[in-house]
Each structure stands twice: as structure tokens, then as C-alpha cells.
Write an enzyme that holds these catalytic residues in place. Structure first.
Site, PDB file in Angstrom:
ATOM      1  CB  SER A   1       7.987  43.016  61.310  1.00 17.99           C
ATOM      2  OG  SER A   1       6.918  43.921  61.492  1.00 17.99           O
TER       3      SER A   1
ATOM      4  CB  ALA B   1       9.303  37.147  67.174  1.00 22.69           C
TER       5      ALA B   1
ATOM      6  CB  ILE C   1      -3.022  36.666  70.215  1.00 20.91           C
ATOM      7  CG1 ILE C   1      -1.525  36.294  70.302  1.00 20.91           C
ATOM      8  CG2 ILE C   1      -3.817  35.606  69.454  1.00 20.91           C
ATOM      9  CD1 ILE C   1      -0.779  36.343  68.984  1.00 20.91           C
TER      10      ILE C   1
ATOM     11  CD  GLN D   1      -8.113  69.980  60.244  1.00 21.72           C
ATOM     12  OE1 GLN D   1      -7.889  69.037  61.002  1.00 21.72           O
ATOM     13  NE2 GLN D   1      -7.665  71.198  60.488  1.00 21.72           N
TER      14      GLN D   1
ATOM     15  CD  GLU E   1      -3.440  40.179  58.228  1.00 19.71           C
ATOM     16  OE1 GLU E   1      -3.163  39.893  57.049  1.00 19.71           O
ATOM     17  OE2 GLU E   1      -4.565  40.047  58.730  1.00 19.71           O
TER      18      GLU E   1
ATOM     19  CD  GLN F   1     -11.151  77.950  44.228  1.00 20.81           C
ATOM     20  OE1 GLN F   1     -10.056  78.353  44.628  1.00 20.81           O
ATOM     21  NE2 GLN F   1     -11.600  78.224  43.011  1.00 20.81           N
TER      22      GLN F   1
ATOM     23  CG  PHE G   1      -2.827  33.774  62.360  1.00 18.09           C
ATOM     24  CD1 PHE G   1      -2.755  32.632  61.576  1.00 18.09           C
ATOM     25  CD2 PHE G   1      -1.836  34.739  62.211  1.00 18.09           C
ATOM     26  CE1 PHE G   1      -1.712  32.440  60.671  1.00 18.09           C
ATOM     27  CE2 PHE G   1      -0.788  34.564  61.314  1.00 18.09           C
ATOM     28  CZ  PHE G   1      -0.736  33.408  60.539  1.00 18.09           C
ATOM     29  CB  ALA G   2      -1.172  32.429  68.364  1.00 17.93           C
TER      30      ALA G   2
END
Length: 395
Positions: free
Chosen positions: A138, A136, A164, A342, A369, A284, A129-130
Site C-alpha cells: 500500500s 512496499a 504479482i 450460513q 488494489e 423470519q 502489473f508489477a
């Protein structure tokens, strides 16, 4: 909360439960046997194995060898969660078969569907999916790549696409370009381009912290038939957004799979690791980390499968639901995995330890995405739009 417990929720039916059980069993038995060292070979092997086992069928419609008449987003999400739990590259391979042909399923002509979809569902062709470009990502409206008419039957593509996924190993690409029917996002169109098209080249392979095939593509006077267009002229933005509307929830599902695996590793570590003469889990602060992580996993699952269920039950769009699922699940997974690292101490940052791998895998999901910051804008705008519509209706 395990996946088995989640599957008891009313979002799912027996078909979903059966699919999840079969895929989980297959993944546990087979994924560790596949190549890992060379990323291209490893990705090809996973596409082939998933296809041969029948687990790529959710990515294409039943008419072309798929599992359902149309996309079942819950199945797509279950697949990504399960594969993400076991093997990040297997999740990537599955996801790109869907995202790379989702636009064909939604907007392709019968001829394009016949040419591309069956092979994708069998794992015999790799899809991509290009959309993104150097300037360009977002901001799709800033797209600079052009598709210029060449007579009445062809167009010529010029420009670059970058970041890509499957770039360099894909057999075909869904490519978005500016055709100029209107300013900004309304002047884009989508086209199918075969990887061996003259003038299409791999300009650069891109290496990232969680290796997968990624590249910059160069289109130099690439001539393709106008019949390769998906949808009508100027509908490229619509094609892209409709495709992402389906697959954005699945990004959250992949993050959920990573988070569940981190929680599994963390719980085992807390139960078995001795510290000051007692299990680490007796402390805890360890219990607090586990409680926060369990809650993060459960809330992510609720948002992901709420979005998927809503789409599967006939919603035209799930823009806000998918954005919330993607945003929360990816951010929550980052927190869960960080806690796991951690708790593992020095081992947590040692190559070959699962939580270290997860730490690298999760980072990109908060960006691709639609980055978290973009999802916040989407969610807020949808809320303001709904508010304005309700106010206008009451006038």
C-alpha cells in the site's frame, strides 16, 4: 435486484445492454467447458477463449483492435461483474488483461502501443502489473527496486516484485522502479519488460486460498531500452495511480458479481430447502438475511456504476468515488457470501459447492488494489482536501 434490472438505470446505454447480454450468454455456455484443475492452464485457456470471442476488446483502445476509442469504465465493470458471477478465474483473466496494459494505453508511446496492445486484445498475450514489493504494498513510496541508467539508451533493473498476478505465465510486465528524480513517490518510473528478458526470473510461485497465477519476480541486472519507459522520468507514481483510478471501480464490480451469485444461490436455497416442514424462506431470520443481502447488492451496484459513469463522463479523477465503490462492494460481498454459507449449513463449507468457492474468492478483493483500510484513508483525505479548498475559496 438482478443485473437486468440494474441495466435499466440511466447509467447505461443500449451498447452497454447489448454487450452485457452477449457476454452473459457466452459465459453461461462456454466457461464451464474450460479447464479448471491446473491454474496456469485454466488461466491461459480463459484468456484465449475471451480473446477469440471478442470479449477482451474493452481492455484496449479501438485504434489497436479495441472496442472504444478510450476506456469505457462501465463496460469494464459490466464485464467483471458478469464474469465474476459465472467464474472467478475468468474475471481474473479479463481484469489482468486490462490492468496489465492500462498503463500502456494511458502513457505508452505509439511504438509500445503497437507492440503490446493488439495481442492483448485478441488474447494472444498475457499481461501483468508489477507494483508491489516485499516492503512496499500500500505504501508505494517505500519502493526499493531500482532502475539505473546504462548509457544514454538503456536502464538496468534490480530488485524484487511480489504478489504479482499472472506472475509466471505473463508475456510482459508493467514494472515500477525507483529512478531517483525526487524523494519518495516522486522518484519512480514505469517500464515495459518482456517476460523473457535476461536476468528476470520467477523466484517463487505463491499459493493462495482462491488459486490464480501469483509469483515473486526477481530482477537481476535486467537491461531494457529507455524507450520502454511509460510516461516521463519520475512519473511512475502518476502512471500507477491513473491506472488504478480506472480499474479500482472494476474490483468493486467483480465483488458485485460474486455477491449477486451468492444471493442467487441463497434465494434458491431458501425457496427449496425444507426445514421443520416448511421452506427455509418462511423463517423470519432467513428473510432478514435475504433483505440485508439484497440491500447490500443494490447499494454496491449504485456505488460501482456511479463511479464508472462519472469517469466515462469526463471526470479527470474519480479517486473518492472509486475508493468508495471498491471499499463498500468488497465488504458488502463478504457479508452476503457469509450469509449464503450460513444458510447452506454444512454444505456451505464443502468443496465443490458454489458458495464455498465464493467464500474463498471474495477474501482477496478486500486487500488487493488497496486494502479497505487504505480506501478509508483515501476517502477521508479527499473529503478534507475538498473542505480546505472550499474554505480557501471563501476567504
Amino acid at each position: 435486484m438482478s443485473l437486468a434490472e440494474t441495466l435499466r438505470w440511466p447509467f447505461f446505454n443500449d451498447g452497454h445492454r447489448d454487450f452485457a447480454e452477449r457476454l452473459n450468454s457466452w459465459a453461461a455456455d462456454h466457461l464451464h467447458t474450460l479447464p479448471h484443475d491446473d491454474v496456469d492452464e485454466a488461466c491461459r485457456a480463459r484468456v484465449k477463449a475471451l480473446g477469440e470471442a471478442g470479449f477482451l476488446t474493452p481492455t484496449v483502445p479501438a485504434e489497436y483492435g479495441g472496442m472504444y476509442p478510450q476506456f469505457d469504465v462501465r463496460t469494464l465493470c459490466l464485464a467483471r461483474e458478469i464474469l465474476g458471477f459465472h467464474d472467478g478465474l475468468a474475471d481474473f483473466a479479463f481484469a489482468m488483461q486490462g490492468l496489465g496494459t492500462g498503463s500502456i494505453t494511458l502513457y505508452g508511446s505509439p511504438d509500445l502501443k503497437r507492440r503490446y496492445l493488439p495481442k492483448v486484445g485478441k488474447g494472444q498475450a498475457i499481461a501483468a502489473f508489477a507494483l508491489s514489493e516485499p516492503e512496499a504494498g500500500s505504501d508505494v513510496a517505500a519502493m526499493a527496486m531500482t532502475a539505473v541508467p546504462d548509457g544514454n539508451t538503456h536502464v538496468r533493473l534490480d530488485g524484487r516484485k511480489t504478489w504479482i498476478s499472472n506472475g509466471g505465465i505473463a508475456d510482459h510486465y508493467v514494472v515500477f522502479a525507483r529512478t531517483g528524480e525526487a524523494p519518495g513517490a516522486r522518484g519512480l518510473s514505469a517500464f515495459m519488460v518482456d517476460a523473457d528478458a535476461p536476468g528476470l526470473s520467477i523466484e517463487e510461485r505463491i499459493e493462495v486460498i482462491a488459486p490464480h497465477p501469483l509469483a515473486t519476480l526477481k530482477f537481476d541486472n535486467v537491461r531494457i531500452p529507455v524507450t520502454n519507459r511509460l510516461g516521463a522520468p519520475g512519473e511512475g507514481f502518476k502512471v500507477a495511480m491513473a491506472t488504478l483510478d480506472i480499474f479500482r471501480s472494476t474490483v468493486g464490480a467483480a465483488a458485485l458479481g460474486f455477491a449477486r451469485r451468492a444471493l442467487h444461490e441463497m434465494t434458491e436455497r431458501a425457496a427449496t430447502r425444507k426445514l421443520f416442514g416448511a421452506p427455509l424462506g418462511d423463517l423470519q431470520l432467513t428473510q432478514g438475511a435475504l433483505a440485508d443481502s439484497i440491500t447490500d447488492v443494490d447499494t454496491s451496484a449504485l456505488l460501482v456504476y456511479r463511479s464508472a459513469w462519472t469517469k466515462d463522463n469526463g471526470a479527470a479523477r474519480v479517486t473518492s468515488e472509486a475508493a468508495m465503490a471498491k471499499m463498500h462492494a468488497t465488504e458488502a460481498a463478504q457479508r452476503v457470501i457469509d450469509r449464503a454459507v450460513q444458510l447452506f449449513g454444512g454444505q456451505g463449507v464443502t468443496k465443490g459447492v458454489k458458495v464455498e468457492e465464493l467464500y474463498r474468492e471474495i477474501r482477496a478483493l478486500r486487500i488487493y488494489e488497496g486494502a479497505t483500510e487504505v480506501q478509508k484513508v483515501v476517502i477521508a483525505r479527499e473529503a478534507l482536501k475538498t473542505h480546505a479548498a472550499a474554505k480557501a475559496a471563501n476567504m
